[in-house]
Design a protein around this motif. Structure first.
Motif, PDB file in Angstrom:
ATOM      1  N   VAL A   1      18.387 -25.530  31.028  1.00 44.44           N
ATOM      2  CA  VAL A   1      17.581 -24.409  30.537  1.00 44.44           C
ATOM      3  C   VAL A   1      16.809 -24.787  29.267  1.00 44.44           C
ATOM      4  CG1 VAL A   1      19.115 -22.678  31.549  1.00 44.44           C
ATOM      5  CG2 VAL A   1      19.528 -23.459  29.207  1.00 44.44           C
ATOM      6  N   ASN A   2      17.242 -25.834  28.567  1.00 45.13           N
ATOM      7  CA  ASN A   2      16.541 -26.300  27.372  1.00 45.13           C
ATOM      8  C   ASN A   2      15.775 -27.584  27.634  1.00 45.13           C
ATOM      9  OD1 ASN A   2      18.881 -27.844  27.666  1.00 45.13           O
ATOM     10  ND2 ASN A   2      19.169 -28.103  25.444  1.00 45.13           N
ATOM     11  N   ALA A   3      15.331 -27.778  28.868  1.00 46.45           N
ATOM     12  CA  ALA A   3      14.656 -29.023  29.239  1.00 46.45           C
ATOM     13  C   ALA A   3      13.452 -29.312  28.347  1.00 46.45           C
ATOM     14  CB  ALA A   3      14.229 -28.974  30.700  1.00 46.45           C
ATOM     15  N   ASP A   4      12.618 -28.306  28.089  1.00 48.53           N
ATOM     16  CA  ASP A   4      11.415 -28.533  27.279  1.00 48.53           C
ATOM     17  C   ASP A   4      11.772 -29.003  25.873  1.00 48.53           C
ATOM     18  OD1 ASP A   4       9.838 -27.795  29.403  1.00 48.53           O
ATOM     19  OD2 ASP A   4       9.512 -25.742  28.705  1.00 48.53           O
ATOM     20  N   ALA A   5      12.801 -28.405  25.293  1.00 49.65           N
ATOM     21  CA  ALA A   5      13.220 -28.800  23.944  1.00 49.65           C
ATOM     22  C   ALA A   5      13.780 -30.223  23.945  1.00 49.65           C
ATOM     23  CB  ALA A   5      14.255 -27.819  23.406  1.00 49.65           C
ATOM     24  N   VAL A   6      14.546 -30.559  24.987  1.00 46.50           N
ATOM     25  CA  VAL A   6      15.109 -31.911  25.093  1.00 46.50           C
ATOM     26  C   VAL A   6      13.992 -32.946  25.217  1.00 46.50           C
ATOM     27  CG1 VAL A   6      16.483 -33.456  26.531  1.00 46.50           C
ATOM     28  CG2 VAL A   6      17.282 -31.123  26.082  1.00 46.50           C
ATOM     29  N   LEU A   7      13.029 -32.677  26.074  1.00 44.18           N
ATOM     30  CA  LEU A   7      11.925 -33.615  26.275  1.00 44.18           C
ATOM     31  C   LEU A   7      11.105 -33.778  24.992  1.00 44.18           C
ATOM     32  CD1 LEU A   7      10.758 -32.372  29.779  1.00 44.18           C
ATOM     33  CD2 LEU A   7      11.966 -34.507  29.290  1.00 44.18           C
ATOM     34  N   ALA A   8      10.876 -32.667  24.295  1.00 41.19           N
ATOM     35  CA  ALA A   8      10.106 -32.728  23.051  1.00 41.19           C
ATOM     36  C   ALA A   8      10.834 -33.555  21.995  1.00 41.19           C
ATOM     37  CB  ALA A   8       9.843 -31.312  22.534  1.00 41.19           C
ATOM     38  N   LYS A   9      12.154 -33.398  21.932  1.00 38.98           N
ATOM     39  CA  LYS A   9      12.920 -34.154  20.939  1.00 38.98           C
ATOM     40  C   LYS A   9      12.910 -35.639  21.271  1.00 38.98           C
ATOM     41  CE  LYS A   9      17.067 -33.961  18.157  1.00 38.98           C
ATOM     42  NZ  LYS A   9      18.204 -33.114  17.744  1.00 38.98           N
ATOM     43  N   VAL A  10      13.054 -35.985  22.533  1.00 42.67           N
ATOM     44  CA  VAL A  10      13.003 -37.387  22.930  1.00 42.67           C
ATOM     45  C   VAL A  10      11.658 -37.988  22.548  1.00 42.67           C
ATOM     46  CG1 VAL A  10      12.925 -38.959  24.906  1.00 42.67           C
ATOM     47  CG2 VAL A  10      14.680 -37.182  24.807  1.00 42.67           C
ATOM     48  N   GLU A  11      10.575 -37.276  22.838  1.00 35.95           N
ATOM     49  CA  GLU A  11       9.249 -37.826  22.549  1.00 35.95           C
ATOM     50  C   GLU A  11       9.003 -37.949  21.049  1.00 35.95           C
ATOM     51  OE1 GLU A  11       4.567 -37.262  23.895  1.00 35.95           O
ATOM     52  OE2 GLU A  11       6.066 -35.741  24.434  1.00 35.95           O
ATOM     53  N   SER A  12       9.418 -36.934  20.280  1.00 33.69           N
ATOM     54  CA  SER A  12       9.162 -36.974  18.837  1.00 33.69           C
ATOM     55  C   SER A  12       9.958 -38.067  18.139  1.00 33.69           C
ATOM     56  CB  SER A  12       9.481 -35.609  18.217  1.00 33.69           C
ATOM     57  OG  SER A  12      10.882 -35.341  18.267  1.00 33.69           O
ATOM     58  N   GLN A  13      11.153 -38.384  18.646  1.00 37.06           N
ATOM     59  CA  GLN A  13      12.003 -39.358  17.965  1.00 37.06           C
ATOM     60  C   GLN A  13      11.891 -40.771  18.523  1.00 37.06           C
ATOM     61  OE1 GLN A  13      16.005 -38.205  17.102  1.00 37.06           O
ATOM     62  NE2 GLN A  13      15.473 -36.098  16.606  1.00 37.06           N
ATOM     63  N   THR A  14      11.331 -40.916  19.722  1.00 36.80           N
ATOM     64  CA  THR A  14      11.237 -42.260  20.320  1.00 36.80           C
ATOM     65  C   THR A  14       9.815 -42.661  20.690  1.00 36.80           C
ATOM     66  OG1 THR A  14      11.490 -41.553  22.631  1.00 36.80           O
ATOM     67  CG2 THR A  14      13.509 -41.868  21.349  1.00 36.80           C
ATOM     68  N   GLY A  15       8.927 -41.680  20.810  1.00 37.78           N
ATOM     69  CA  GLY A  15       7.577 -41.971  21.263  1.00 37.78           C
ATOM     70  C   GLY A  15       7.456 -42.091  22.770  1.00 37.78           C
ATOM     71  N   VAL A  16       8.558 -41.870  23.487  1.00 30.81           N
ATOM     72  CA  VAL A  16       8.566 -41.994  24.948  1.00 30.81           C
ATOM     73  C   VAL A  16       8.477 -40.600  25.566  1.00 30.81           C
ATOM     74  CG1 VAL A  16       9.880 -42.723  26.975  1.00 30.81           C
ATOM     75  CG2 VAL A  16       9.917 -44.116  24.888  1.00 30.81           C
ATOM     76  N   ARG A  17       7.501 -40.430  26.448  1.00 34.46           N
ATOM     77  CA  ARG A  17       7.345 -39.160  27.148  1.00 34.46           C
ATOM     78  C   ARG A  17       7.959 -39.277  28.534  1.00 34.46           C
ATOM     79  NH1 ARG A  17       1.792 -35.611  27.690  1.00 34.46           N
ATOM     80  NH2 ARG A  17       2.755 -33.767  28.648  1.00 34.46           N
ATOM     81  N   LEU A  18       9.002 -38.490  28.786  1.00 32.37           N
ATOM     82  CA  LEU A  18       9.673 -38.504  30.081  1.00 32.37           C
ATOM     83  C   LEU A  18       9.007 -37.516  31.029  1.00 32.37           C
ATOM     84  CD1 LEU A  18      13.430 -38.436  28.956  1.00 32.37           C
ATOM     85  CD2 LEU A  18      12.202 -40.395  29.886  1.00 32.37           C
TER      86      LEU A  18
END
Length: 307
Positions: free
Chosen positions: A87-104
């Motif tokens: 249910v928090n997929a968007d927040a998880v993806l945003a955090k991954v991208e902001s901290q790693t630069g990788v967009r899943l």
């Protein structure tokens, strides 16, 4: 051209580095993986918990660094069932991208089935005729069938081995009641899709992919990984049934000692075997041939075709 394929599955994070050449199969050059068990890091509300998010961010950042160190000119990064269903997929993806630069990219279930089917078709070729392809993941089961490179019918069901273990076997070794309840649930879920998948005709060749199927085949006597990718491997229904009767009585530690079973997946082998047994019974399949290619290779093949 060296490409990295970063697969964030419900069980494992896996970076596959390959050398891709036009007119040739992708050649694996390096692999880097870690058990993340995201399907087991979903809280009561269906959100990936803080420990799961932290482990995911760390792994993606490490995988990004490994891909760069190995000389990848491109990294194709995607996530499957556990992230897709959170249910928090968007927040998880945003955090991954902001901290790693990788967009899943999050793959839909039917897209997983389509790409896996593409990989199996390329591996076995046109002589396989009408293919039936089954893939048990950590969070979902994908099924696809067809005569071409794009399946006529594909579906995704919430019958992943990790998901079912978490939901149905909370204490590890299932009680008879827990086992019987799961078996009934799985068969009802699959039976509702048999007609649609069989409407186009019988299968000429039936294939299974994924670590769960490979482990079950090895458990039932298939060739070990040391025999190489071209050794024929298959999972027989009669042997699986016999092993399932025993597996359901063993502890996780005892299952981990069996050939082909990794310690990180031993806890979900019973649930995976229940799904495999139901598929082979309800589709009346005496045997499933194991394909070494699956979703990662399908993603890579499609990218390579569009280059």
């Amino acid at each position: 051209m060296r490409i990295g394929v970063l697969d964030i599955g419900s069980n494992t994070g896996h970076l596959l580095v390959v050398d891709a050449y036009r007119g040739a199969p992708p050649l694996p050059a390096f692999t880097y993986k870690e058990p993340l068990r995201l399907a087991e890091h979903l809280d009561a509300e269906g959100a990936v918990d803080s420990r799961g998010v932290k482990a995911l961010v760390r792994f993606v950042d490490e995988a990004r660094a490994v891909a760069a160190d190995k000389g990848c000119s491109e990294v194709i990064a995607f996530a499957t069932s556990a992230v897709r269903d959170a249910v928090n997929a968007d927040a998880v993806l945003a955090k991954v991208e902001s901290q790693t630069g990788v967009r899943l990219e999050v793959l839909a279930g039917d897209e997983e089935a389509r790409l896996t089917f593409l990989a199996v078709r390329r591996w076995f070729g046109w002589s396989s005729g009408r293919l039936g392809v089954f893939d048990i993941g950590g969070g979902s089961l994908e099924i696809a069938t067809g005569r071409d490179e794009t399946p006529d019918v594909c579906t995704s069901l919430p019958l992943g081995a990790g998901r079912l273990t978490r939901d149905w076997f909370p204490e590890g070794v299932p009680t008879d009641a827990e086992y019987d309840a799961l078996r009934l649930f799985v068969r009802q879920q699959i039976a509702g899709n048999v007609g649609a998948l069989r409407r186009g005709g019988d299968f000429d060749h039936v294939v299974a992919t994924s670590k769960t199927f490979r482990s079950l085949a090895r458990l039932c006597g298939a060739a070990p990984s040391e025999a190489g990718p071209y050794a024929r491997r298959a999972l027989r229904r009669d042997l699986l049934g016999a092993h399932l009767d025993e597996l359901r009585t063993l502890s996780v530690a005892e299952i981990a000692e069996r050939p082909g079973v990794s310690p990180t997946r031993a806890h979900q082998m019973v649930a995976g075997a229940v799904v495999a047994d139901a598929l082979m019974d309800l589709f009346d399949l005496p045997e499933l041939e194991i394909c070494p290619w699956a979703l990662r290779e399908g993603v890579l093949i499609e990218r390579h075709d569009h280059m």
